[in-house]
Design a protein around this motif. Structure first.
Motif, short mmCIF file in Angstrom:
data_model
loop_
_atom_site.label_atom_id
_atom_site.label_comp_id
_atom_site.label_asym_id
_atom_site.label_seq_id
_atom_site.Cartn_x
_atom_site.Cartn_y
_atom_site.Cartn_z
N HIS A 67 0.85 -1.31 0.19
CA HIS A 67 0.15 0.10 0.17
C HIS A 67 0.89 1.32 0.11
CE1 HIS A 67 -3.26 -2.39 0.75
NE2 HIS A 67 -3.86 -2.53 1.64
N ARG A 68 0.40 2.35 -0.47
CA ARG A 68 0.85 3.81 -0.84
C ARG A 68 -0.23 4.25 0.87
NH1 ARG A 68 0.66 8.34 -4.66
NH2 ARG A 68 1.59 10.18 -3.25
N GLY A 69 1.47 4.71 1.82
CA GLY A 69 1.16 5.38 2.89
C GLY A 69 1.88 5.73 3.50
N VAL A 70 2.20 5.44 4.76
CA VAL A 70 2.95 6.12 5.54
C VAL A 70 3.66 5.43 7.06
CG1 VAL A 70 3.30 7.68 8.06
CG2 VAL A 70 1.60 8.34 6.01
N LEU A 71 5.39 5.47 6.50
CA LEU A 71 4.89 3.71 7.63
C LEU A 71 5.32 4.12 9.24
CD1 LEU A 71 7.07 1.11 7.46
CD2 LEU A 71 9.47 2.70 7.05
N ALA A 72 4.92 2.49 10.13
CA ALA A 72 4.89 3.49 11.57
C ALA A 72 5.00 2.63 11.82
CB ALA A 72 3.87 3.87 11.80
N GLY A 73 6.02 2.16 13.37
CA GLY A 73 6.19 1.15 14.29
C GLY A 73 7.95 0.35 13.95
N VAL A 74 8.68 1.29 13.67
CA VAL A 74 10.09 1.33 13.09
C VAL A 74 10.73 0.84 14.11
CG1 VAL A 74 12.35 2.11 11.95
CG2 VAL A 74 10.03 1.77 10.94
N TYR A 75 10.89 1.71 15.49
CA TYR A 75 11.18 1.75 16.69
C TYR A 75 10.84 0.60 17.46
CZ TYR A 75 12.00 6.71 15.76
OH TYR A 75 12.29 7.97 15.25
N GLU A 76 9.50 0.04 17.06
CA GLU A 76 9.42 -1.49 17.67
C GLU A 76 9.39 -2.65 17.32
OE1 GLU A 76 4.36 -2.96 19.34
OE2 GLU A 76 4.92 -1.00 18.33
N ALA A 77 9.81 -2.15 15.52
CA ALA A 77 10.04 -3.70 15.37
C ALA A 77 11.83 -4.06 15.53
CB ALA A 77 10.54 -3.13 13.74
N LEU A 78 12.52 -2.72 15.60
CA LEU A 78 13.66 -2.87 15.99
C LEU A 78 14.41 -3.28 17.53
CD1 LEU A 78 14.78 0.74 14.43
CD2 LEU A 78 15.29 -1.96 13.10
N PRO A 132 5.39 -11.57 14.21
CA PRO A 132 5.19 -9.93 15.73
C PRO A 132 5.62 -8.95 14.64
CG PRO A 132 7.07 -11.49 16.21
CD PRO A 132 6.42 -12.48 14.82
N LEU A 133 7.01 -9.46 14.09
CA LEU A 133 7.70 -8.22 13.21
C LEU A 133 6.62 -7.11 12.16
CD1 LEU A 133 11.37 -7.60 12.23
CD2 LEU A 133 9.65 -6.66 10.22
N LEU A 134 6.02 -7.92 11.09
CA LEU A 134 5.30 -7.66 10.35
C LEU A 134 3.92 -6.62 10.71
CD1 LEU A 134 5.18 -10.02 7.20
CD2 LEU A 134 6.51 -8.08 7.22
N GLY A 135 3.07 -7.89 11.92
CA GLY A 135 2.53 -7.09 12.34
C GLY A 135 2.21 -5.77 12.72
N VAL A 136 3.60 -5.94 13.89
CA VAL A 136 3.56 -4.44 14.77
C VAL A 136 3.41 -3.28 13.05
CG1 VAL A 136 6.02 -3.08 14.94
CG2 VAL A 136 5.04 -5.16 16.54
N LEU A 137 4.79 -3.50 11.91
CA LEU A 137 4.20 -2.74 11.50
C LEU A 137 2.99 -2.38 9.74
CD1 LEU A 137 8.11 -3.67 9.56
CD2 LEU A 137 7.70 -1.55 10.69
N ALA A 138 1.73 -3.58 10.05
CA ALA A 138 1.29 -3.43 9.30
C ALA A 138 -0.22 -2.64 10.56
CB ALA A 138 0.63 -4.92 9.28
#
Length: 404
Positions: A67-78, A132-138
């Motif tokens: 999808h086109r959009g805004v990426l969020a959850g990066v800090y949590e994923a790291l 869990p990483l993909l779920g966080v970002l999604a």
């Protein structure tokens, strides 16, 4: 959080400074993540099979969204990668290249499939973390993207994230954080603001008015007395649609507040008229009756409220609107210059919509292995793609936390 830098040095600084502001413990990861209990079972069995076969490949996992959009959850994923590796693996051995929290992604179109993260390391250590990483970002990117759409429509007016009541309480905190990434100005619960250090804002619910025998004026005065004594930093805002006459109720509240506290204490009124009702002040009004859709909170009602308040010198009382506000409706209000002070938006930010009005109902991410032991390897159609916007994570700049 709106907008990210393009300069590589500034992007690196933003990643590392931002990540330091979100230490591992803030996310309160379930310790069972390490064991694979929260992972698709086939990833756990893959790691077990590799171990059983005596194989320990170094792989690159590529993550992208459709999808086109805004990426969020990066800090949590790291932080997930840092703290939830399988026993015997060290996060410092992982090479991570990533986009930033708040980056716009797939700006070339939804068929771009722009890589948002590369993780390189011994696969047995993080095979179980794909789920869990993909779920966080999604989830985070869904909320952030919908919030950004609403924020853009509001043209700088504040958006209040009022979604906590529309989903499981366990996602209030990360959802509120994602809304902040998307540009929300405030949230309705303390939990929703926990990760970014904000308490929940709020006017008053219909329940408070009901508890004062349906008297909005008495409820507002009591609310104001409480706030002045117990929470003096909180602004007084009244909810004025309980009797379905927002104009008269707004005036009655404003007059009573002026009489007891003087001017300037009532900062705003919120109108949340049901989309099944027409406010009594519009019924029979020859200027609008029969000429437009008048149910719910509409431009005619807000303008009538504004004119009535201004006529009695209550120009300092802002009008906050909520109830069924989509980007289209907000955009229409802004285009027409409807005198709102802020918008309250709820369930649609969580994807609880039909996918219209520019809002998303999902924001799935996919991960593929695209390199094994330094050589290209992946299923047909999924090859390793570089991203010039990637920032390489330097674990030494983070905080020196261990992998416990």
């Amino acid at each position: 959080m709106t907008g990210t830098p393009s300069d590589p040095t500034q992007r690196s600084q933003q990643l590392h400074q931002g990540l330091r502001g979100y230490p591992c413990e803030i996310f309160q990861f379930d310790p069972r993540i390490k064991t694979g209990w929260l992972s698709d079972r086939y990833f756990v069995r893959t790691a077990n099979t590799l171990r059983h076969a005596g194989r320990d490949p170094v792989i690159t996992m590529q993550v992208f969204a459709k999808h086109r959009g805004v990426l969020a959850g990066v800090y949590e994923a790291l932080r997930l990668l840092q703290t939830q590796l399988a026993p015997g693996f060290d996060f410092a051995e992982l090479r991570v290249e990533t986009l930033l929290e708040g980056d716009d992604i797939n700006t070339g179109g939804e068929d771009d499939w722009e890589p948002v993260m590369h993780v390189t390391g011994r696969y047995g250590g993080f095979a179980h973390l794909e789920t869990p990483l993909l779920g966080v970002l999604a989830r985070r990117s869904l909320v952030a993207s919908n919030t950004r759409t609403v924020v853009d429509a509001a043209r700088g007016k504040p958006i209040i994230f009022m979604a906590p009541r529309h989903d499981d309480w366990r996602v209030q905190t990360p959802d509120g954080y994602a809304a902040q990434v998307g540009g929300a100005a405030s949230v309705s619960s303390d939990a929703a603001g926990a990760w970014w250090g904000q308490r929940g804002v709020g006017t008053m619910p219909h329940a408070m008015i009901a508890a004062f025998a349906g008297d909005t004026v008495e409820a507002t005065l009591a609310f104001a007395r409480y706030l002045r004594d117990e929470e003096p930093d909180v602004q007084v805002m009244s909810l004025v649609d309980y009797d379905n006459n927002a104009v008269e109720t707004s005036l009655a509240v404003a007059r009573a507040m002026r009489a007891e506290f003087g001017d300037g204490v009532l900062t705003g009124v919120r109108v949340d008229t049901s989309e099944r009702l027409i406010d009594d002040s519009l019924i029979g009004d020859p200027e609008v009756w029969g000429r437009a859709k008048l149910t719910g909170v509409n431009a005619y009602l807000v303008r009538k409220m504004r004119a009535a308040l201004d006529a009695e010198g209550f120009t300092y009382v802002g009008i906050v609107v909520s109830g069924g506000f989509t980007p289209d409706k907000i955009g229409h209000f802004e285009k027409e210059g409807v005198p709102t002070a802020a918008y309250g938006v709820g369930s649609s930010l969580l994807g609880h919509s039909r996918g219209d009005h520019g809002l998303l109902t999902d924001f799935d991410f996919t991960a593929d292995l695209v390199q094994v032991d330094g050589k290209p390897e992946g299923k047909v159609g999924r090859t390793m793609r570089d991203n010039p916007r990637f920032v390489t994570l330097d674990w030494g700049q983070v905080d020196g936390e261990g992998s416990a």
